[in-house]
Design an enzyme around this catalytic site. Structure first.
Site, PDB file in Angstrom:
ATOM      1  N   LEU A 186     -17.573 -41.132  32.157  1.00  0.00           N
ATOM      2  CA  LEU A 186     -16.988 -41.524  30.810  1.00  0.00           C
ATOM      3  C   LEU A 186     -16.042 -42.573  31.135  1.00  0.00           C
ATOM      4  O   LEU A 186     -14.864 -42.242  31.655  1.00  0.00           O
ATOM      5  CB  LEU A 186     -16.423 -40.470  30.131  1.00  0.00           C
ATOM      6  CG  LEU A 186     -17.363 -39.367  29.225  1.00  0.00           C
ATOM      7  CD1 LEU A 186     -18.220 -38.740  30.507  1.00  0.00           C
ATOM      8  CD2 LEU A 186     -16.577 -38.364  28.450  1.00  0.00           C
ATOM      9  N   LYS A 268     -11.966 -35.050  22.423  1.00  0.00           N
ATOM     10  CA  LYS A 268     -12.456 -34.867  23.744  1.00  0.00           C
ATOM     11  C   LYS A 268     -13.533 -34.105  23.939  1.00  0.00           C
ATOM     12  O   LYS A 268     -14.598 -34.232  24.564  1.00  0.00           O
ATOM     13  CB  LYS A 268     -11.400 -34.507  24.784  1.00  0.00           C
ATOM     14  CG  LYS A 268     -10.491 -35.796  24.714  1.00  0.00           C
ATOM     15  CD  LYS A 268      -9.513 -35.612  26.070  1.00  0.00           C
ATOM     16  CE  LYS A 268      -8.499 -37.033  26.204  1.00  0.00           C
ATOM     17  NZ  LYS A 268      -7.576 -36.327  27.290  1.00  0.00           N
ATOM     18  N   GLY A 290     -11.825 -39.368  33.915  1.00  0.00           N
ATOM     19  CA  GLY A 290     -10.665 -39.604  34.900  1.00  0.00           C
ATOM     20  C   GLY A 290      -9.390 -38.800  34.498  1.00  0.00           C
ATOM     21  O   GLY A 290      -8.376 -39.021  34.853  1.00  0.00           O
ATOM     22  N   GLN A 299      -4.713 -32.336  28.409  1.00  0.00           N
ATOM     23  CA  GLN A 299      -5.173 -32.243  29.716  1.00  0.00           C
ATOM     24  C   GLN A 299      -4.489 -30.985  30.553  1.00  0.00           C
ATOM     25  O   GLN A 299      -4.183 -30.892  31.871  1.00  0.00           O
ATOM     26  CB  GLN A 299      -4.902 -33.358  30.678  1.00  0.00           C
ATOM     27  CG  GLN A 299      -6.080 -34.229  29.878  1.00  0.00           C
ATOM     28  CD  GLN A 299      -5.915 -35.871  30.472  1.00  0.00           C
ATOM     29  OE1 GLN A 299      -6.441 -36.862  30.036  1.00  0.00           O
ATOM     30  NE2 GLN A 299      -5.416 -35.749  31.734  1.00  0.00           N
ATOM     31  N   CYS A 467       1.368 -54.131  15.890  1.00  0.00           N
ATOM     32  CA  CYS A 467       1.470 -52.975  16.781  1.00  0.00           C
ATOM     33  C   CYS A 467       2.238 -53.165  17.783  1.00  0.00           C
ATOM     34  O   CYS A 467       2.904 -54.131  17.901  1.00  0.00           O
ATOM     35  CB  CYS A 467       0.127 -52.478  17.468  1.00  0.00           C
ATOM     36  SG  CYS A 467      -0.420 -53.646  18.821  1.00  0.00           S
TER      37      CYS A 467
END
Length: 495
Positions: A186, A268, A290, A299, A467
């Site tokens: 991915l 995810k 990763g 995570q 941004c």
């Protein structure tokens, strides 16, 4: 021109039959990779090394490029350029060799290492001492250092042949590509996923690549270019595909239907579920990400376990216990850091208060509110290309087209014109650091919604995109110009 490539320690410790098989695979990989650059390359597999022969009339620049490629082939421990000459009177041959090598050793610490095969009236240590003394006599300010030499001068004697070796550096080590199976990586384009892919390639795992596109064709072009460069450097011996799954609609739906704290985690899980379906169709047995423990809120160990439950295939995480700086340092070493550093954080800011310890039940409730065919529609629009296809085929390369830039102070000049500011930051960033009040009206359209809402923008209005870093706004401004909006520019801190 001839080269000696030693087998990696991982191969050398295998049984005789496995070692021969891996040696043959490595030889095939070398031929495939090097012949892309020089079709006349020859590769011969020996028991403990491989011999590569290049045409004698090869230009220096091409030779150096091929030498660099040899050091980037998984399964190679070390690369040395070799030159054979008759042994003759060994002391005279040693003296001649010392004169030729003296320049590169001036002012350096060196060590001589001799290997000998055959019957001779002298020993290896005797040759090492003689060559070392001759090099000291001819190389100014050089000195012997057997413990921490700057340069190792290797020499082999095989029967009546003296084989000089010029060390070109270490290879990748690991296993020959393709001998340990296949995985689907991915790719996001940040620092992590290219390093994760590199580590899998080094262990002999053939990689295919999938991008879940959140930022339009500009993101797709940038990630595809990075992936192609990674493939060319470390896995050009094998064909690979780059698969793009458009996920802009998925993100918009999540923002509407899923509680804020769960958006990142549900996203995810959907990526993993979709990746597993892509892999299953291609008969690929594993996924690679990763992710590293606790690098971001989604995570945590608890959340990684919940993400894994979205896939029936194993999810491999080669960076699992690495800290961020270690990953960035490795990205620099494998030459992906520069491109990754320019890549916007597309997944960042999806949740303003992300859950660090979600429960499977609340995730299932949140996901039940999503349209049943949400992933089906995204996968139906997926595209597949060879990873070495030009970026211009199917996607747009990151454009370098100049865009008009307006500072915050300069907005006053546009106050009476049809000008609007589009803040493309995620909602939590807008809430923490609001722009207003400004001289022109402000529309808050997150970057992941802009692609589907661009048709509603007035072509006669000037739009200035903003941004924090100026990267995402630039990509989205170029996307709007590609969609036919002429009056598009950037709002920046200073002009």
């Amino acid at each position: 021109m001839e080269y000696r490539l030693s087998l990696s320690a991982d191969i050398a410790t295998k049984s005789a039959s496995v070692r021969r098989h891996m040696g043959r695979c490595l030889a095939t990989n070398l031929r495939n990779a090097l012949r892309r650059q020089e079709p006349k390359t020859k590769v011969v597999a020996q028991w403990d090394h491989l011999v590569v022969r290049l045409p004698r009339d090869l230009p220096g620049k091409d030779r150096q490029a091929l030498e660099a490629s040899m050091t980037r082939i998984p399964g190679v421990q070390r690369v040395a350029r070799t030159r054979n000459r008759p042994l003759g009177d060994w002391r005279s041959s040693i003296e001649q060799l010392a004169r030729e090598r003296a320049v590169e050793l001036e002012g350096k610490r060196f060590k001589v290492k001799v290997k000998r095969k055959g019957q001779h009236d002298f020993g290896s240590v005797e040759v090492e001492r003689a060559l070392g003394a001759a090099l000291l006599a001819h190389a100014a300010d050089a000195r012997v250092d057997l413990s921490t030499p700057e340069v190792v001068v290797p020499l082999r004697i095989d029967g009546d042949t003296l084989i000089e070796e010029v060390d070109l550096g270490p290879g990748l080590g690991g296993f020959p590509l393709g001998t340990q199976g296949e995985a689907l990586v991915l790719m996001s384009g940040g620092y992590d996923s290219p390093v994760a892919a590199y580590r899998m390639l080094r262990r002999g795992i053939k990689c295919q690549f999938v991008l879940f596109r959140l930022g339009g064709q500009e993101q797709e072009g940038a990630v595809k270019a990075l992936t192609r460069d990674l493939w060319q450097r470390y896995s050009a011996s094998h064909k690979a595909n780059f698969i793009t799954v458009p996920f802009e609609e998925v993100v918009e739906t999540l923002r509407r239907e899923v509680p804020d704290g769960l958006v990142s985690l549900v996203l995810k899980r959907l990526m993993i579920e979709a990746a597993a379906r892509v892999a299953q169709r291609a008969r690929i047995p594993a996924l690679v990400t990763g992710e590293a423990i606790a690098q971001v809120s989604s995570q945590t160990l608890t959340n990684l376990g919940l993400i894994d439950r979205a896939s029936h295939l194993p999810v491999l995480r080669p960076l699992l216990t690495d800290d961020k700086q270690t990953i960035i340092d490795e990205a620099h070493r494998i030459a992906t850091a520069e491109a990754s550093g320019r890549m916007p954080e597309y997944c960042g800011g999806m949740s303003s208060r992300p859950r660090v310890k979600a429960s499977l039940k609340e995730l299932q409730v949140a996901e039940a509110a999503l349209p049943a065919d949400l992933l089906d529609r995204a996968l139906a629009s997926a595209t597949r290309q060879p990873v070495d296809a030009p970026v211009s085929e199917g996607v747009s390369a990151p454009s370098q087209e100049p865009l008009a830039e307006v500072s915050f102070g300069g907005l006053h000049d546009f106050a009476r014109t049809a000008t609007r500011v589009i803040d493309v930051r995620p909602p939590d960033d807008v809430e923490r650091r609001p722009l207003g009040p400004l001289a022109c009206p402000v529309d808050h359209i997150p970057f992941y919604e802009l692609a589907t809402r661009s048709d509603a923008l007035d072509p006669d209005t000037r739009y200035l995109l903003y941004c924090d870093q100026g990267v995402m706004s630039r990509l989205q401004a170029l996307h709007l110009k590609d969609r036919g909006l002429e009056h598009v520019g950037l709002l920046v801190a200073s002009s």
